[in-house]
Write a protein that holds these residues in place. Sequence first.
Motif: not given
Length: 168
Positions: A51-52, A33-34, A38, A55, A47, A30-31, A44
Amino acid sequence: MSYVTLTQLAEIPGALELAQVATDKGQRPVSAELMDATLRGGDRSAYAPAEIARADAAASRIQEAVIQASAVMDGYLSKRYPLPLVESNPMLSTWARAITRYQLHTDRISDERTDPIARDYRDALKFLQLISESKFHLGANDPTTGTASLGDFLINPGDKVFGRDRRP
């Protein structure tokens, strides 16, 4: 009781490291930043839902490691203190962070003797063992120290041996 929060973990060891160790095996991490958003409960909305979801799954793994670390710590602390502890202590947060981090790094390949993550984990367990044996205290926040548990100090100056008021 949880001794460390996800926000504290976002600070140290940081969202990048946590994203790398908590993302599902075989998937790209996961990035950072995300992961940071989280862990801190941030925005968020930029995104994608997939992706969420990844995360959230990583955060769930991190939270499970926090719960396990707290259970380990409670095992040691319960030998000496009634749980849950009323007041938080920075040392407990540091040790919970070290145990959580160690549990999340299950797949690392390193020499356990020189690995800083393993060292911090061992140190945390050593201090918890010392606490359970009453050989180490939590400092000013320790509920077993202070005047209530040690009693009051009484100073008795005694009788004067020398002075103008004393006549042989």
